[in-house]
Design a protein around this motif. Structure first.
Motif, PDB file in Angstrom:
ATOM      1  N   THR A  33       6.813  18.866  48.385  1.00 48.40           N
ATOM      2  CA  THR A  33       6.916  18.585  49.821  1.00 48.40           C
ATOM      3  C   THR A  33       7.904  19.518  50.519  1.00 48.40           C
ATOM      4  N   GLY A  34       8.577  20.344  49.747  1.00 45.07           N
ATOM      5  CA  GLY A  34       9.568  21.240  50.328  1.00 45.07           C
ATOM      6  C   GLY A  34      10.932  20.591  50.522  1.00 45.07           C
ATOM      7  N   ASN A  35      11.098  19.406  50.006  1.00 47.60           N
ATOM      8  CA  ASN A  35      12.388  18.712  50.098  1.00 47.60           C
ATOM      9  C   ASN A  35      13.058  18.691  48.736  1.00 47.60           C
ATOM     10  N   SER A  36      14.369  18.507  48.746  1.00 50.23           N
ATOM     11  CA  SER A  36      15.067  18.400  47.466  1.00 50.23           C
ATOM     12  C   SER A  36      15.500  16.962  47.180  1.00 50.23           C
ATOM     13  N   VAL A  37      15.700  16.184  48.236  1.00 49.22           N
ATOM     14  CA  VAL A  37      16.082  14.779  48.059  1.00 49.22           C
ATOM     15  C   VAL A  37      15.354  13.915  49.088  1.00 49.22           C
ATOM     16  N   LEU A  38      15.253  12.655  48.766  1.00 43.76           N
ATOM     17  CA  LEU A  38      14.693  11.673  49.693  1.00 43.76           C
ATOM     18  C   LEU A  38      15.705  11.391  50.798  1.00 43.76           C
ATOM     19  N   PRO A  39      15.301  10.753  51.882  1.00 44.88           N
ATOM     20  CA  PRO A  39      16.275  10.384  52.914  1.00 44.88           C
ATOM     21  C   PRO A  39      17.399   9.527  52.289  1.00 44.88           C
ATOM     22  N   THR A  40      18.595   9.672  52.811  1.00 43.27           N
ATOM     23  CA  THR A  40      19.768   9.003  52.248  1.00 43.27           C
ATOM     24  C   THR A  40      19.578   7.501  52.038  1.00 43.27           C
TER      25      THR A  40
END
Length: 185
Positions: A33-40
């Protein structure tokens, strides 16, 4: 007893392998998805859930003491089924501490580490998972099998893995290490 040591070792390897696979899978899915972490908030809730339900990944019988029975003053495995010091807090204190202090400290410090490192599968986070795994095995020994002599020895493993995890967290983020370290007090 060799068979018990083997059983606990296999359970630990199984639990840590499953958790590692879960975190690796989360990291892998996020890269797509191009993200490294989920929302906080999502990361925090996931870490809180691991703090409370890590035994889901453990193949041993990790049945916990019946909180409702303990609150009502009845006998429940792990509560009022053994001789305890007079200064032991009432059974109702444990779930309150676990839900409102220990779980949130673990979730907050873990979220800080995940966001600092930009991913879930890491040595610091797996150090906490080792601690939770040792705790799950200890719960089986203490509450299900009632092997109290072994339990006394095993609790030192739980304690030292908590300190080790706090140290690993401290290496990445000193505040996170201190927060996690507070759970060992």
């Amino acid at each position: 007893d060799t068979s018990a040591i083997l059983k606990y070792g296999v359970a630990a390897v199984t639990q840590l392998s499953l958790i590692s696979g879960f975190f690796y899978g989360v990291d892998y899915a996020l890269t797509a998805t191009g993200n490294s972490v989920l929302p906080t908030p999502v990361t925090w809730i996931m870490c809180y859930a691991f703090s409370l339900k890590s035994r889901t990944f453990n193949p041993l019988n990790n049945k916990r003491p019946d909180r409702q029975k303990a609150v009502e003053g009845e006998k429940s495995n792990g509560f009022k089924d053994r001789v305890q010091p007079s200064w032991t807090p009432p059974g109702v204190v444990f779930p309150i501490m676990w839900l409102l202090i220990i779980g949130p400290l673990r979730a907050t410090s873990s979220t800080m580490i995940i966001e600092s490192l930009g991913g879930y599968f890491s040595l610091p986070l797996m150090s906490l998972m080792l601690h939770l795994t040792c705790g799950d095995i200890w719960n089986t020994i203490n509450n299900t099998e009632k092997r109290f002599g072994t339990s006394v020895l095993g609790i030192s493993t739980v304690y030292f893995t908590a300190l080790h995890a706090a140290y690993r967290y401290y290496e990445v983020d000193p505040l996170a290490g201190k927060l996690l370290g507070a759970t060992a007090i």
